[in-house]
Design a protein around this motif. Structure first.
Motif, PDB file in Angstrom:
ATOM      1  N   VAL A   1       0.859  -1.191   0.000  1.00  0.00           N
ATOM      2  CA  VAL A   1       0.000   0.000   0.000  1.00  0.00           C
ATOM      3  C   VAL A   1       0.892   1.237   0.000  1.00  0.00           C
ATOM      4  N   GLU A   2       0.660   2.144  -0.912  1.00  0.00           N
ATOM      5  CA  GLU A   2       1.472   3.365  -1.010  1.00  0.00           C
ATOM      6  C   GLU A   2       1.295   4.237   0.229  1.00  0.00           C
ATOM      7  N   ARG A   3       2.379   4.955   0.576  1.00  0.00           N
ATOM      8  CA  ARG A   3       2.348   5.769   1.796  1.00  0.00           C
ATOM      9  C   ARG A   3       1.262   6.833   1.737  1.00  0.00           C
ATOM     10  N   TYR A   4       1.108   7.477   0.578  1.00  0.00           N
ATOM     11  CA  TYR A   4       0.120   8.555   0.491  1.00  0.00           C
ATOM     12  C   TYR A   4      -1.301   8.015   0.658  1.00  0.00           C
ATOM     13  N   LEU A   5      -1.515   6.729   0.265  1.00  0.00           N
ATOM     14  CA  LEU A   5      -2.832   6.116   0.478  1.00  0.00           C
ATOM     15  C   LEU A   5      -3.057   5.805   1.953  1.00  0.00           C
ATOM     16  N   ILE A   6      -1.986   5.377   2.642  1.00  0.00           N
ATOM     17  CA  ILE A   6      -2.105   5.089   4.080  1.00  0.00           C
ATOM     18  C   ILE A   6      -2.476   6.359   4.833  1.00  0.00           C
ATOM     19  N   THR A   7      -1.791   7.466   4.534  1.00  0.00           N
ATOM     20  CA  THR A   7      -2.069   8.715   5.254  1.00  0.00           C
ATOM     21  C   THR A   7      -3.461   9.247   4.937  1.00  0.00           C
ATOM     22  N   SER A   8      -3.972   8.938   3.738  1.00  0.00           N
ATOM     23  CA  SER A   8      -5.304   9.417   3.358  1.00  0.00           C
ATOM     24  C   SER A   8      -6.413   8.559   3.939  1.00  0.00           C
TER      25      SER A   8
ATOM     26  N   LEU B   1      -3.250   3.522  21.630  1.00  0.00           N
ATOM     27  CA  LEU B   1      -4.016   4.033  20.493  1.00  0.00           C
ATOM     28  C   LEU B   1      -3.213   5.086  19.746  1.00  0.00           C
ATOM     29  N   LEU B   2      -2.856   4.760  18.513  1.00  0.00           N
ATOM     30  CA  LEU B   2      -2.121   5.675  17.650  1.00  0.00           C
ATOM     31  C   LEU B   2      -3.118   6.360  16.711  1.00  0.00           C
ATOM     32  N   VAL B   3      -3.162   7.695  16.774  1.00  0.00           N
ATOM     33  CA  VAL B   3      -4.043   8.476  15.905  1.00  0.00           C
ATOM     34  C   VAL B   3      -3.200   9.134  14.829  1.00  0.00           C
ATOM     35  N   LEU B   4      -3.617   9.038  13.578  1.00  0.00           N
ATOM     36  CA  LEU B   4      -2.862   9.646  12.490  1.00  0.00           C
ATOM     37  C   LEU B   4      -3.200  11.139  12.387  1.00  0.00           C
ATOM     38  N   ASP B   5      -2.444  11.950  13.146  1.00  0.00           N
ATOM     39  CA  ASP B   5      -2.572  13.404  13.056  1.00  0.00           C
ATOM     40  C   ASP B   5      -1.570  13.923  12.031  1.00  0.00           C
ATOM     41  N   GLU B   6      -1.460  15.222  11.900  1.00  0.00           N
ATOM     42  CA  GLU B   6      -0.601  15.790  10.857  1.00  0.00           C
ATOM     43  C   GLU B   6       0.874  15.422  11.023  1.00  0.00           C
ATOM     44  N   PRO B   7       1.470  15.544  12.246  1.00  0.00           N
ATOM     45  CA  PRO B   7       2.877  15.124  12.398  1.00  0.00           C
ATOM     46  C   PRO B   7       3.093  13.648  12.013  1.00  0.00           C
ATOM     47  N   MET B   8       2.128  12.796  12.359  1.00  0.00           N
ATOM     48  CA  MET B   8       2.252  11.368  12.035  1.00  0.00           C
ATOM     49  C   MET B   8       2.172  11.165  10.517  1.00  0.00           C
ATOM     50  N   ARG B   9       1.254  11.856   9.857  1.00  0.00           N
ATOM     51  CA  ARG B   9       1.128  11.714   8.402  1.00  0.00           C
ATOM     52  C   ARG B   9       2.403  12.142   7.696  1.00  0.00           C
ATOM     53  N   ARG B  10       3.001  13.239   8.170  1.00  0.00           N
ATOM     54  CA  ARG B  10       4.249  13.700   7.544  1.00  0.00           C
ATOM     55  C   ARG B  10       5.343  12.654   7.701  1.00  0.00           C
ATOM     56  N   ALA B  11       5.426  12.056   8.899  1.00  0.00           N
ATOM     57  CA  ALA B  11       6.459  11.049   9.156  1.00  0.00           C
ATOM     58  C   ALA B  11       6.252   9.813   8.287  1.00  0.00           C
ATOM     59  N   VAL B  12       4.984   9.413   8.077  1.00  0.00           N
ATOM     60  CA  VAL B  12       4.701   8.256   7.222  1.00  0.00           C
ATOM     61  C   VAL B  12       5.106   8.555   5.778  1.00  0.00           C
ATOM     62  N   LEU B  13       4.748   9.742   5.296  1.00  0.00           N
ATOM     63  CA  LEU B  13       5.107  10.129   3.921  1.00  0.00           C
ATOM     64  C   LEU B  13       6.615  10.186   3.721  1.00  0.00           C
ATOM     65  N   GLU B  14       7.349  10.527   4.804  1.00  0.00           N
ATOM     66  CA  GLU B  14       8.814  10.580   4.721  1.00  0.00           C
ATOM     67  C   GLU B  14       9.454   9.199   4.843  1.00  0.00           C
ATOM     68  N   GLY B  15       8.640   8.171   5.104  1.00  0.00           N
ATOM     69  CA  GLY B  15       9.164   6.805   5.175  1.00  0.00           C
ATOM     70  C   GLY B  15       9.855   6.468   6.476  1.00  0.00           C
ATOM     71  N   ARG B  16       9.457   7.111   7.568  1.00  0.00           N
ATOM     72  CA  ARG B  16      10.088   6.825   8.872  1.00  0.00           C
ATOM     73  C   ARG B  16       9.761   5.400   9.321  1.00  0.00           C
ATOM     74  N   ASP B  17      10.670   4.831  10.150  1.00  0.00           N
ATOM     75  CA  ASP B  17      10.445   3.456  10.618  1.00  0.00           C
ATOM     76  C   ASP B  17       9.531   3.447  11.837  1.00  0.00           C
ATOM     77  N   ALA B  18       9.222   2.229  12.329  1.00  0.00           N
ATOM     78  CA  ALA B  18       8.229   2.066  13.393  1.00  0.00           C
ATOM     79  C   ALA B  18       8.641   2.767  14.685  1.00  0.00           C
ATOM     80  N   SER B  19       9.928   2.753  15.018  1.00  0.00           N
ATOM     81  CA  SER B  19      10.371   3.367  16.279  1.00  0.00           C
ATOM     82  C   SER B  19      10.184   4.879  16.240  1.00  0.00           C
ATOM     83  N   VAL B  20      10.446   5.504  15.077  1.00  0.00           N
ATOM     84  CA  VAL B  20      10.248   6.952  14.949  1.00  0.00           C
ATOM     85  C   VAL B  20       8.759   7.282  15.020  1.00  0.00           C
TER      86      VAL B  20
END
Length: 575
Positions: free
Chosen positions: A441-448, A515-534
């Motif tokens: 699944v592409e990162r931009y689709l995950i964040t959306s 509970l992890l909520v995908l807020d804006e900082p989280m979406r940016r980190a996902v789009l940047e390809g950060r790993d699970a620990s980050v």
């Protein structure tokens, strides 16, 4: 396996009429009552099996009685294994694979006639194939399929004594294979199986394990996530007990070389139990596990599942969103499906169309359309999802995201205005984001598409009748992290053990969550390809408490212990 028990083949047979005639023969012979025949015909319509198989599975007649009635109906001789030749005649053109797959055993070749023992002598196609292959006149005899399988396998046993298949046809079991269903239907075995199952009510067990070893069948129960040993069934009854369970689950008794799955519904001590049955072959025989699904004990209420107030508020906010994906993660047995069921029961099925795709459907929910996956007919998660999108659903629950195709369809469903609930097998909430990327699944689709991820575990709760208060050591107070959630003089509790908790000190389980909520900082980190620990670090900065920290709150509240928390959260890594 029971022979295919129906009546003689005709060009256009009327199968319903033929089954009634077979039943009437058994009634006339005094082997079957008219009431039992009526019941079997009703069951046959539901099960889709042949009448003879249904009669044997219901335990109202023996396999041998049905075989004799069928032989009488077909006008064919019935032959037992004792009358088989010590070695079958060699017939050119007859391949062992054909004989085994069609349950045919050559008996003799005399003056252009081939006498054969068949489990399905009414199968005109097999008879025709034999005639065309051999060029001989075929003279069929009826025999039990288990006898034919054993006879066909014997030459192999002599050549390869340590062959794995010997476990099913060796000398230890060969004497009673043909009578296995009769043994399984005897009163002592029925009482023993009923006693084994009924014990789950008193023990509050979630699983029953029947494990075969040299000394017999070990019966074990899983209570609050921990296995407990129970009685030992003697070797002479092991096969009969397993066969009784397989009979109740409508499984193939003769098939002991392949895994099988089935289901049993039974009433025990006034409660309706649904048992999910799984069998697998082991070196000592079949291991059987029964998952206990007890509607009376399941709590489909989020408020009573161990959620802390702040976590529950955020989870309910995600649940109220009109579209997007909400994931629940954790290992097998961590209560993911129960949490999803509780979430669905909170939603209004009267004003929304809710459809689930599950493998298997564990509990039936009122007002919700539930679909059972059947991989044998290619009704997979992905195929079912494609179809239900045309059913105009508002909310979709997917039992498990097992592959990239299912994940892609779930994302597309979320992006097109559906709320999608599903589970993933990851250890942390942040690990679910990485797992979806691994699925393609592409990162931009995950964040959306993804709104949030709930990671969950179940910890045992202390028994209220015997738990004992104690003061915490200062060193442990600091090192454990409890200093964030309670004062140094707070009394904690430890397990003692009593009759009510069967000496374990614990009774029941509750959930711990992150509970992890995908807020804006989280979406940016996902789009940047950060790993699970980050990703996990960013979520903590946004207010997420880890599983361990949520568990510490329950330790401070006297619900559970540090030892139990450590046992459950020691796998909290997706590295």
């Amino acid at each position: 396996m029971t022979p295919t028990l129906t009546s003689a083949a005709t060009p256009e047979p009327s199968f319903a009429a033929e089954r009634v005639r077979l039943g009437e023969l058994l009634v006339k012979a005094g082997k079957l009552s008219a009431r039992d025949l009526e019941r079997a015909l009703s069951a046959q319509q539901e099960m889709g099996s042949l009448l003879g198989q249904v009669l044997v599975q219901l335990g109202v007649v023996s396999e041998l009685d049905v075989a004799h009635a069928l032989a009488q109906q077909l006008g064919l001789p019935f032959i037992t294994a004792d009358a088989f030749p010590s070695s079958p005649p060699e017939v050119p053109g007859l391949l062992p694979e054909f004989l085994q797959s069609n349950a045919v055993y050559p008996l003799s070749v005399i003056e252009g006639e081939l006498a054969v023992a068949m489990a399905r002598p009414q199968d005109a196609f097999v008879v025709k194939a034999l005639r065309l292959t051999t060029g001989l006149v075929i003279r069929p005899h009826l025999a039990l399929e288990t006898d034919i399988e054993k006879a066909l396998a014997e030459p192999v046993n002599e050549a390869v004594e340590d062959e794995q298949d010997d476990l099913d046809i060796g000398s230890d079991s060969g004497d009673f294979v043909e009578h296995l269903k009769d043994l399984a239907s005897e009163a002592p075995v029925i009482r023993l199986v009923n006693a084994i199952v009924s014990r789950v009510i008193d023990m509050r067990a979630s699983d029953i394990h029947l494990e075969p070893f040299d000394d017999g069948l070990h019966v074990r129960y899983r209570v609050d996530g921990v296995i407990h040993n129970a009685e030992l069934v003697p070797p002479r009854l092991s096969a009969a007990v397993n066969s009784r369970v397989k009979l109740l689950a409508h499984l193939d008794i003769a098939e002991r070389r392949l895994p099988q799955d089935g289901r049993i519904k039974m009433r025990v001590k006034g409660r309706e139990l649904d048992l999910r049955v799984s069998t697998v072959p082991t070196v000592h025989g079949e291991s059987v596990v029964m998952r206990v699904l007890d509607r009376a004990s399941v709590r489909l209420n989020l408020e009573k599942m161990g959620f802390e107030r702040d976590t529950l508020e955020r989870f309910n906010t995600l649940l109220a969103k009109p579209h997007g994906i909400l994931l629940v993660t954790g290992p097998t047995g961590s209560g993911k499906t129960t949490t999803l069921y509780a979430a669905l029961s909170k939603l209004d099925s009267a004003t929304q169309k809710i459809i689930t795709v599950e493998d298997p459907v564990e509990y039936q929910l009122e007002g919700i359309n539930q679909i059972q996956v059947h991989s044998q007919i290619n009704l997979t998660f992905a195929n079912a999802l494609r179809s239900i999108l045309r059913q105009d659903p508002d909310i979709i629950m997917i039992g498990e995201m097992r592959d990239g195709e299912t994940a892609q369809i779930a994302v597309q469903s979320a992006l097109t205005g559906h709320l999608v609930l599903s589970t993933l097998h990851t250890n942390t909430a942040a690990g679910a984001i990485i797992r979806m990327q691994d699925m393609g699944v592409e990162r931009y689709l995950i964040t959306s598409a993804v709104n949030g991820v709930l990671a969950q575990r179940l910890v045992r709760t202390l028994c209220d009748a015997c738990k004992e208060p104690h003061a915490i050591e200062s060193a442990l107070y600091e090192s454990s992290g409890l200093s964030r959630y309670c004062a140094p003089d707070t009394l904690l509790y430890r397990p003692v053990g009593c009759d009510q908790c069967r000496g374990s000190g614990y009774r029941g389980r509750t959930g711990i969550h992150e509970l992890l909520v995908l807020d804006e900082p989280m979406r940016r980190a996902v789009l940047e390809g950060r790993d699970a620990s980050v990703l996990n670090g960013i979520a903590v900065q946004s207010g997420m408490l880890s599983l361990h920290e949520d568990g510490l709150r329950k330790v401070a509240a006297g619900v559970t212990t540090l030892d139990e928390l450590a046992r459950v959260t020691q796998d909290q890594s997706d590295a």
